[in-house]
Motif scaffolding. Sequence first.
Motif, PDB file in Angstrom:
ATOM      1  N   VAL A 118      51.375  47.256  18.345  1.00  0.00           N
ATOM      2  CA  VAL A 118      52.461  46.294  18.547  1.00  0.00           C
ATOM      3  C   VAL A 118      52.688  45.606  17.208  1.00  0.00           C
ATOM      4  CG1 VAL A 118      53.303  44.297  19.844  1.00  0.00           C
ATOM      5  CG2 VAL A 118      51.744  45.935  20.940  1.00  0.00           C
ATOM      6  N   ILE A 119      53.935  45.595  16.744  1.00  0.00           N
ATOM      7  CA  ILE A 119      54.296  44.971  15.475  1.00  0.00           C
ATOM      8  C   ILE A 119      55.276  43.842  15.760  1.00  0.00           C
ATOM      9  CG2 ILE A 119      56.134  46.680  15.095  1.00  0.00           C
ATOM     10  CD1 ILE A 119      55.645  46.399  12.085  1.00  0.00           C
ATOM     11  N   ALA A 120      55.103  42.700  15.092  1.00  0.00           N
ATOM     12  CA  ALA A 120      55.892  41.512  15.425  1.00  0.00           C
ATOM     13  C   ALA A 120      56.537  40.897  14.195  1.00  0.00           C
ATOM     14  CB  ALA A 120      55.015  40.477  16.115  1.00  0.00           C
ATOM     15  N   GLY A 152      61.484  40.400   9.776  1.00  0.00           N
ATOM     16  CA  GLY A 152      61.214  41.517  10.674  1.00  0.00           C
ATOM     17  C   GLY A 152      62.392  42.463  10.652  1.00  0.00           C
ATOM     18  N   PHE A 153      62.136  43.735  10.863  1.00  0.00           N
ATOM     19  CA  PHE A 153      63.199  44.733  10.718  1.00  0.00           C
ATOM     20  C   PHE A 153      63.555  45.459  12.010  1.00  0.00           C
ATOM     21  CE2 PHE A 153      61.153  44.620   6.454  1.00  0.00           C
ATOM     22  CZ  PHE A 153      62.239  44.120   5.745  1.00  0.00           C
ATOM     23  N   LEU A 154      62.636  45.540  12.955  1.00  0.00           N
ATOM     24  CA  LEU A 154      62.869  46.341  14.151  1.00  0.00           C
ATOM     25  C   LEU A 154      63.365  45.487  15.311  1.00  0.00           C
ATOM     26  CD1 LEU A 154      59.661  48.577  14.033  1.00  0.00           C
ATOM     27  CD2 LEU A 154      62.001  49.268  13.453  1.00  0.00           C
ATOM     28  N   LEU A 155      64.275  46.052  16.095  1.00  0.00           N
ATOM     29  CA  LEU A 155      64.732  45.399  17.310  1.00  0.00           C
ATOM     30  C   LEU A 155      63.646  45.489  18.381  1.00  0.00           C
ATOM     31  CD1 LEU A 155      68.413  46.720  17.519  1.00  0.00           C
ATOM     32  CD2 LEU A 155      67.661  44.427  16.844  1.00  0.00           C
ATOM     33  N   GLU A 156      63.651  44.526  19.293  1.00  0.00           N
ATOM     34  CA  GLU A 156      62.675  44.500  20.382  1.00  0.00           C
ATOM     35  C   GLU A 156      62.741  45.777  21.208  1.00  0.00           C
ATOM     36  OE1 GLU A 156      59.907  42.380  23.074  1.00  0.00           O
ATOM     37  OE2 GLU A 156      60.950  41.366  21.450  1.00  0.00           O
ATOM     38  N   GLY A 157      61.551  46.344  21.483  1.00  0.00           N
ATOM     39  CA  GLY A 157      61.516  47.481  22.383  1.00  0.00           C
ATOM     40  C   GLY A 157      60.469  48.514  22.025  1.00  0.00           C
ATOM     41  N   PRO A 158      60.212  49.452  22.945  1.00  0.00           N
ATOM     42  CA  PRO A 158      59.223  50.506  22.712  1.00  0.00           C
ATOM     43  C   PRO A 158      59.785  51.613  21.827  1.00  0.00           C
ATOM     44  CG  PRO A 158      60.192  50.755  24.888  1.00  0.00           C
ATOM     45  CD  PRO A 158      60.781  49.501  24.302  1.00  0.00           C
ATOM     46  N   MET A 159      58.891  52.318  21.138  1.00  0.00           N
ATOM     47  CA  MET A 159      59.272  53.416  20.255  1.00  0.00           C
ATOM     48  C   MET A 159      58.214  54.503  20.312  1.00  0.00           C
ATOM     49  SD  MET A 159      60.205  51.182  16.899  1.00  0.00           S
ATOM     50  CE  MET A 159      58.780  50.179  17.298  1.00  0.00           C
ATOM     51  N   ASN A 160      58.638  55.741  20.009  1.00  0.00           N
ATOM     52  CA  ASN A 160      57.650  56.784  19.786  1.00  0.00           C
ATOM     53  C   ASN A 160      57.336  56.860  18.290  1.00  0.00           C
ATOM     54  OD1 ASN A 160      59.722  58.274  18.518  1.00  0.00           O
ATOM     55  ND2 ASN A 160      60.237  59.350  20.421  1.00  0.00           N
ATOM     56  N   LYS A 161      56.455  57.768  17.910  1.00  0.00           N
ATOM     57  CA  LYS A 161      56.012  57.854  16.519  1.00  0.00           C
ATOM     58  C   LYS A 161      57.165  58.151  15.564  1.00  0.00           C
ATOM     59  CE  LYS A 161      52.268  60.369  15.702  1.00  0.00           C
ATOM     60  NZ  LYS A 161      51.073  59.692  15.150  1.00  0.00           N
ATOM     61  N   GLU A 219      50.493  56.959  19.019  1.00  0.00           N
ATOM     62  CA  GLU A 219      51.612  57.684  19.618  1.00  0.00           C
ATOM     63  C   GLU A 219      52.698  56.758  20.155  1.00  0.00           C
ATOM     64  OE1 GLU A 219      52.065  60.833  19.413  1.00  0.00           O
ATOM     65  OE2 GLU A 219      50.101  61.306  18.533  1.00  0.00           O
ATOM     66  N   LYS A 220      52.292  55.608  20.685  1.00  0.00           N
ATOM     67  CA  LYS A 220      53.250  54.698  21.302  1.00  0.00           C
ATOM     68  C   LYS A 220      53.267  53.381  20.540  1.00  0.00           C
ATOM     69  CE  LYS A 220      52.729  56.614  25.963  1.00  0.00           C
ATOM     70  NZ  LYS A 220      52.384  56.300  27.384  1.00  0.00           N
ATOM     71  N   PHE A 221      54.454  52.882  20.265  1.00  0.00           N
ATOM     72  CA  PHE A 221      54.642  51.677  19.472  1.00  0.00           C
ATOM     73  C   PHE A 221      55.547  50.707  20.225  1.00  0.00           C
ATOM     74  CE2 PHE A 221      53.691  55.199  16.772  1.00  0.00           C
ATOM     75  CZ  PHE A 221      52.956  54.703  15.712  1.00  0.00           C
ATOM     76  N   TYR A 222      55.398  49.420  19.889  1.00  0.00           N
ATOM     77  CA  TYR A 222      56.293  48.410  20.454  1.00  0.00           C
ATOM     78  C   TYR A 222      56.616  47.388  19.374  1.00  0.00           C
ATOM     79  CZ  TYR A 222      58.640  45.406  23.761  1.00  0.00           C
ATOM     80  OH  TYR A 222      59.608  44.689  24.415  1.00  0.00           O
ATOM     81  N   ALA A 223      57.901  47.077  19.227  1.00  0.00           N
ATOM     82  CA  ALA A 223      58.342  46.048  18.282  1.00  0.00           C
ATOM     83  C   ALA A 223      58.641  44.770  19.045  1.00  0.00           C
ATOM     84  CB  ALA A 223      59.584  46.512  17.525  1.00  0.00           C
ATOM     85  N   LEU A 224      57.995  43.693  18.623  1.00  0.00           N
ATOM     86  CA  LEU A 224      58.182  42.374  19.229  1.00  0.00           C
ATOM     87  C   LEU A 224      59.017  41.544  18.270  1.00  0.00           C
ATOM     88  CD1 LEU A 224      57.313  40.301  21.466  1.00  0.00           C
ATOM     89  CD2 LEU A 224      55.334  39.795  20.014  1.00  0.00           C
ATOM     90  N   SER A 225      60.165  41.083  18.718  1.00  0.00           N
ATOM     91  CA  SER A 225      61.067  40.361  17.818  1.00  0.00           C
ATOM     92  C   SER A 225      60.767  38.863  17.759  1.00  0.00           C
ATOM     93  CB  SER A 225      62.530  40.577  18.233  1.00  0.00           C
ATOM     94  OG  SER A 225      62.741  40.126  19.557  1.00  0.00           O
ATOM     95  N   THR A 226      59.834  38.386  18.568  1.00  0.00           N
ATOM     96  CA  THR A 226      59.414  36.988  18.511  1.00  0.00           C
ATOM     97  C   THR A 226      58.406  36.809  17.380  1.00  0.00           C
ATOM     98  OG1 THR A 226      59.649  36.805  20.909  1.00  0.00           O
ATOM     99  CG2 THR A 226      58.370  35.091  19.798  1.00  0.00           C
ATOM    100  N   PRO A 227      58.617  35.871  16.452  1.00  0.00           N
ATOM    101  CA  PRO A 227      57.621  35.661  15.394  1.00  0.00           C
ATOM    102  C   PRO A 227      56.322  35.108  15.978  1.00  0.00           C
ATOM    103  CG  PRO A 227      59.335  33.981  15.276  1.00  0.00           C
ATOM    104  CD  PRO A 227      59.790  34.980  16.292  1.00  0.00           C
TER     105      PRO A 227
END
Length: 286
Positions: A118-120, A152-161, A219-227
């Motif tokens: 998880v990246i925030a 932060g650069f990524l929009l909130e949500g799940p991602m694959n590799k 394999e599975k990633f998630y971008a959290l847009s909350t600092p």
Amino acid sequence: MPQEQPLVSIIVPIYNAQNHIARCVESIRRQTYQNLEILLLNDGSQDVSLQVCQMYAGVDKRIILIDKANSGVAATRNLGLRRATGKYLQFVDADDTILPNATELLVDRAERFDADLVIAHYNRITPPRPRSEEAEAKRPRPQRPDKVQTYGFLLEGPMNKEQFAAGLMQEPASFYYGVMWNKLYRAELVRAHEDIQCAEELDWSEDLYFNLNYIRYAEKFYALSTPIYNYYNTPGSAVHTVLNPMNVVTTRAALFNYYKDLYEHMGLYEEYKPQIYKYLVAIAET
């Protein structure tokens, strides 16, 4: 959250942080998420950092204090990795803080989306330039507030590799992707692969090395847009250390090879070759 929630190990390397360590530790102790293992690793501090940590270890049973000879931040983090017993790993630098719901948000996304990483977003806090004593004596003014910027650069949500790899290539030299303190890691992945560690031979970007190796197995990633993190942009911190230009060139070249190997491993090297070469000349951005 109740105690049956998964244990999170928070690893804090500490070196001569007497002016900041209490603020840092308090931000961790006050997390809304309570099931924590707080590893305070004193890396041979010459100030009273150890004594401050001893005081906290005496009042909070979640704190594990490790006092060791100085070996640098990479080796200290690696020791923390070996000593951590939690399901998830989180990192905090001794001169920074985390927001009260940081761990709760990170674990919630990891559990709900089965995310390996998880990246925030994070806040960069820059204190105002101090006025001279003479100027202040002539015309006293109210204390100016800190400058706060969210990154932060990524929009909130799940991602694959592949989706995460595409985002990384847009900003390959950024703090957002390179540092460890705005992320949550699945500990079993780290324990299963000996090459997931900080590079002790590098003068800087030892955390980017860790991340590139971790991504190889995630394999599975998630971008959290909350600092979730407050990075204090203060003179004298590790990121402001004056680096030898030759070391910078050598380190960039080494990390370029790690980037190349990772994207070859994913079958994406040809697609992202221009961006990977861009990393060689990119200036690190927050």
